[in-house]
Design a protein around this motif. Structure first.
Motif, PDB file in Angstrom:
ATOM      1  N   ARG A  82       1.709   6.974  -6.538  1.00 30.86           N
ATOM      2  CA  ARG A  82       0.530   7.758  -6.761  1.00 30.86           C
ATOM      3  C   ARG A  82       1.012   9.363  -6.685  1.00 30.86           C
TER       4      ARG A  82
ATOM      5  N   GLN B 148       0.708  -1.189   0.070  1.00 31.31           N
ATOM      6  CA  GLN B 148       0.044   0.119  -0.046  1.00 31.31           C
ATOM      7  C   GLN B 148       0.802   1.192  -0.162  1.00 31.31           C
TER       8      GLN B 148
ATOM      9  N   VAL C 249       2.071   1.769  -3.379  1.00 27.91           N
ATOM     10  CA  VAL C 249       0.990   2.374  -4.182  1.00 27.91           C
ATOM     11  C   VAL C 249       0.841   3.983  -4.000  1.00 27.91           C
TER      12      VAL C 249
ATOM     13  N   GLU D  12      -0.144  -0.830  -7.892  1.00 28.45           N
ATOM     14  CA  GLU D  12      -1.682  -0.869  -7.600  1.00 28.45           C
ATOM     15  C   GLU D  12      -1.884  -2.570  -8.205  1.00 28.45           C
TER      16      GLU D  12
END
Length: 830
Positions: free
Chosen positions: A464, A457, A460, A545
């Motif tokens: 991002r 996570q 990710v 992701e």
């Protein structure tokens, strides 16, 4: 000249002779008539002045004759009642002679009885007295010692017969009727208006022509008489309605005034309908159909009876002798009112045939059910009678039910073994499913080892963020490039587009363009660098992701495999431990087939028991019903014979009694008239060609086939049919014999009929009764006919057409028809 004076007596007038009982017998005890003897010996003493006539005996008679009004030289005629003894009559005769009578003549009024004169029944009781149909039937019932059932059947039959038969004609009024006045208006030969007053006597009708002495034919004698049935029934001999109106006249009619004051009138205007009016004595009227019905009621006769008993046109006086026997019997059957009895007989025969038919069907049913019992016995090997058969079937049912129970238990055990096998199979399948789920759970767990979702996570999130920063730079570079591209200036040729002159700043403008082009290239280069950086950041974010999703999927797979394993474990736990294995030698299907077969056999045996019980019950019921119906048919047969036309039947008894009375009266009047002739009447004879339609022994109807020679019910031989005809036999046969016998027979039959019905009409009309007779018989008939009509048969009035002077001169009164060129007129001599 015809002259006669009547000495009017001063006798008691409180009891007029015209009183009649319902059977036509005079309710007066007798008649005394006093006449002066001022005529020739050939004259018949026929007129009886009944207005002042009574019967008295003993001292009363002596007082009457002693009144002094009779006078010497008179002839006295006595008409005593039937119950006067010879001694009493001799005493009255002596009283009359003592009072000055030169002669006393006795003429008893005959009483026509419904029984044969001098006959007696089985108990010796006199049956001469008049008897009603009910009395005859009661006597027959008593003769056969009828029980209550037979009496009830006869009563019911008579009720049914009364419903089906036409109602008997009931005469209106009890006073004897005769013609008081005949009124003619343009009636055939009688032109204009004619009124003919008449008395209760015997009239000879003669005719003469003013211009043709000796002629008497076609002058109006029959026409005058024909006015009576025309007024009553509309009868005439003309070819069409207008033809009875006198030629040349526009209207015509006839009116008959009766002795009770009633007037019957028929009138017609040429070309229009004939009108009928009945005027009663009280002034009220009836028209049309109502008048027609009332005429019949007042006369007590329908037209057929009128012409067969009271009114005889030319050449018909012997019709009773010459008509067909069947028609003659039908006529007399109507006189006897046998219609209700015939209908009653037909009803009993229908009921008999119905009972016999139902009896036959009951016996057929009993036979059918007996065959059913035999069939059941044969199907079980004829064990020896219904009782043994029933025991055999019950034992078979017991055996089959035991086998059925055993088969059902075995089938249950097999099904139980099958259930254990199914349970073991289910447990095995559950355990296998648990093992597969466990293996899959372990594999999924191994696949998910080392996965750090937090780290994934974080990657990710960093990817991002980098993608976002690269995106900002990329957007700025794109914006800058767009701005630089907008500020870039293309080459300028130095000519002003507005003023169309050479621009002095051409070089400066072109120098700026070069500078702007350099800046645009730099911005484009920078944008390309940002584009690469943005795409790299975007791919890195997508990969992060995707790695996160893959990790989540493996983690989710572990969870699902755990749940599947837990469910499989629960299924194994719910089924319990593995039961021991059971073995069976037969399948449930085989045992079920055996159970069904045994159940069918038990049901079949039970059905056979039910069939046997029903067959026994139905046989007993049908046999009992057949016995009852046989008894019922026998009763109906007795009733049919008792009410019937055969030997011992009421119709035959009634007919023979009436015919015996008519025959005896006819022969007596023939003898009294000096005619050497006798008649014999036979009611029904055996046919020589046709067979009986029903059995004389039990009454059952025979089929139409002539091959059937015996009764199917009682076995009696089939005899000949009893012909429905009234035979007539004369001791001598000729045209004159027919007329003589016919005339006397008609008078006797009419008197009997009128007395039986209580007919009010008391008039006899005869056209040319003596035409076929020789001189001796004409003279004998002429002398006696008036006495027979008035005294013996109690007709109030009579009309006789005769050409012979010996016949007409003997009549006490005369109607003379005098013809001229313009028609005929009437004169009455009393």
């Amino acid at each position: 000249m015809r002259s006669r004076s009547v000495v009017k007596s001063t006798l008691d007038e409180t009891r007029p002779l015209s009183d009649r009982s319902e059977r036509g017998r005079s309710s007066l005890e007798g008649v005394v008539t006093i006449r002066e003897i001022n005529h020739g010996d050939s004259r018949a003493l026929v007129d009886i002045n009944e207005t002042h006539s009574v019967w008295k005996k003993g001292a009363d008679a002596a007082e009457t004759f002693g009144a002094g009004e009779m006078g010497s030289g008179a002839i006295v005629r006595l008409c005593p009642p039937a119950n006067v003894t010879d001694a009493e009559l001799a005493q009255i005769e002596q009283v009359a002679r003592d009072a000055g009578a030169v002669a006393v003549k006795v003429q008893r009024r005959e009483v026509i009885a419904s029984g044969v004169v001098g006959a007696s029944d089985a108990q010796g009781q006199d049956v001469t007295a008049p008897r009603t149909h009910r009395e005859v039937i009661d006597a027959l019932l008593a003769r056969v010692n009828a029980n209550g059932v037979l009496r009830a059947v006869v009563e019911r039959a008579m009720e049914e017969g009364a419903k089906q038969a036409k109602p008997s004609l009931q005469s209106r009024g009890s006073e004897p009727l005769y013609v008081k006045t005949i009124r003619l208006m343009n009636w055939q030969r009688f032109r204009g208006r004619h009124e003919i007053p008449l008395e209760p006597t015997v009239y000879a009708i003669t005719a003469e022509h003013e211009e043709q002495p000796g002629r008497s034919n076609w002058l109006g004698k029959s026409t005058l008489l024909g006015s009576i049935p025309f007024a009553f029934f509309g009868w005439h001999t003309r070819p069409r309605e207008d033809a009875w109106i006198t030629d040349g006249e526009d209207e015509g009619g006839v009116a008959i005034v009766l002795s009770d004051g009633t007037t019957m009138q028929r009138a017609r205007v040429r070309g229009k309908a004939t009108r009928i009016v009945l005027r009663r004595a009280d002034g009220t009227q009836a028209h049309g159909d109502e008048a027609e019905r009332e005429i019949i009621e007042r006369l007590g006769l329908v037209q057929l009876d009128f012409f067969s008993s009271s009114f005889f046109i030319q050449k018909t006086i012997g019709q009773f002798v010459t008509m067909q026997p069947a028609k003659r019997q039908e006529l007399v059957a109507g006189w006897l009112d046998l219609g209700p009895l015939r209908a009653a007989e037909e009803w009993t025969r229908e009921m008999l045939d119905g009972a016999a038919e139902r009896e036959g069907k009951a016996r057929e049913q009993a036979t059918t059910w007996k065959r059913e019992i035999q069939t059941i016995e044969q199907s079980f090997g004829n064990p020896g009678g219904p009782m043994q058969l029933e025991a055999t079937i019950e034992q078979l049912i017991h055996d089959r039910e035991a086998s059925l129970k055993q088969a059902q238990e075995r089938a249950g055990a097999v099904r139980a073994a099958g259930q254990v096998a199914k349970q073991r199979d289910a447990i095995a399948r559950a355990q296998a499913a648990r093992a597969r789920a466990e293996a899959e759970f372990i594999a999924a767990t191994k696949e998910a080892e080392g996965i750090d979702r937090i780290e994934l996570q974080a990657k990710v999130d960093a990817a991002r963020s980098a993608q976002a920063e690269a995106g900002v730079l990329h957007n700025r570079a794109a914006t800058d490039e767009t701005e630089k591209r907008r500020l870039r200036v293309v080459g300028f040729d130095g000519k002003c587009p507005v003023a169309s002159i050479t621009c002095p700043a051409t070089e400066e403008i072109n120098a700026r363009r070069t500078e702007a082009e350099a800046r645009l290239q730099e911005a484009t280069k920078q944008k390309a660098i940002c584009d690469v950086a943005y795409e790299t950041a975007m791919r890195a974010a997508q990969e992060a992701e995707q790695a996160l999703r893959a990790g989540d999927q493996k983690i989710q797979a572990v969870r699902e495999k755990r749940r599947a394993f837990e469910q499989a474990q629960e299924q194994v736990d719910s089924l319990g431990p593995m039961p021991p294995e059971l073995l069976a030698t037969e399948t449930a299907e085989q045992l079920d087939a055996r159970v069904r077969e045994l159940a069918r056999e038990v049901e079949m045996y039970r059905a056979s028991i039910a069939r046997l019980a029903r067959a026994k019950e139905e046989t007993s019921t049908a046999e009992a019903l057949a016995v009852n119906l046989a008894q019922e048919a026998a009763v109906f047969g007795q009733a049919a014979r008792l009410l019937g036309r055969g030997e011992g039947g009421a119709q035959r008894e009634i007919a023979l009694a009436a015919l015996g009375a008519i025959e005896a009266s006819t022969n007596a009047s023939l003898a009294a008239s000096g005619v050497d002739l006798t008649v014999a009447l036979r009611w029904g004879t055996e046919s020589s060609t046709e067979l009986a339609t029903y059995c004389n022994a039990c009454g059952t109807s025979f089929p139409s086939s002539k091959r059937v020679k015996s009764c199917a019910r009682c076995g009696a031989a089939r005899g000949p049919k009893l012909d429905e005809k009234l035979d007539f036999a004369l001791s001598d046969r000729s045209g004159a014999a027919d007329d003589l016998a016919g005339f006397h027979l008609q008078m006797a039959a009419a008197s009997w009929l009128y007395g039986r019905r209580g007919v009010a009409w008391r008039v006899m009309a005869v056209d040319e009764p003596f035409g076929a007779l020789d001189e001796v018989h004409r003279k004998a008939m002429g002398v006696h006919v008036a006495g027979l009509l008035r005294s013996k048969y109690a007709f109030e009035q009579a009309f006789v057409i005769a050409h012979d002077p010996a016949s007409t001169d003997a009549m006490p009164a005369r109607i003379r028809i005098i013809a001229g060129r313009d028609g005929s007129r009437v004169e009455v001599e009393s």
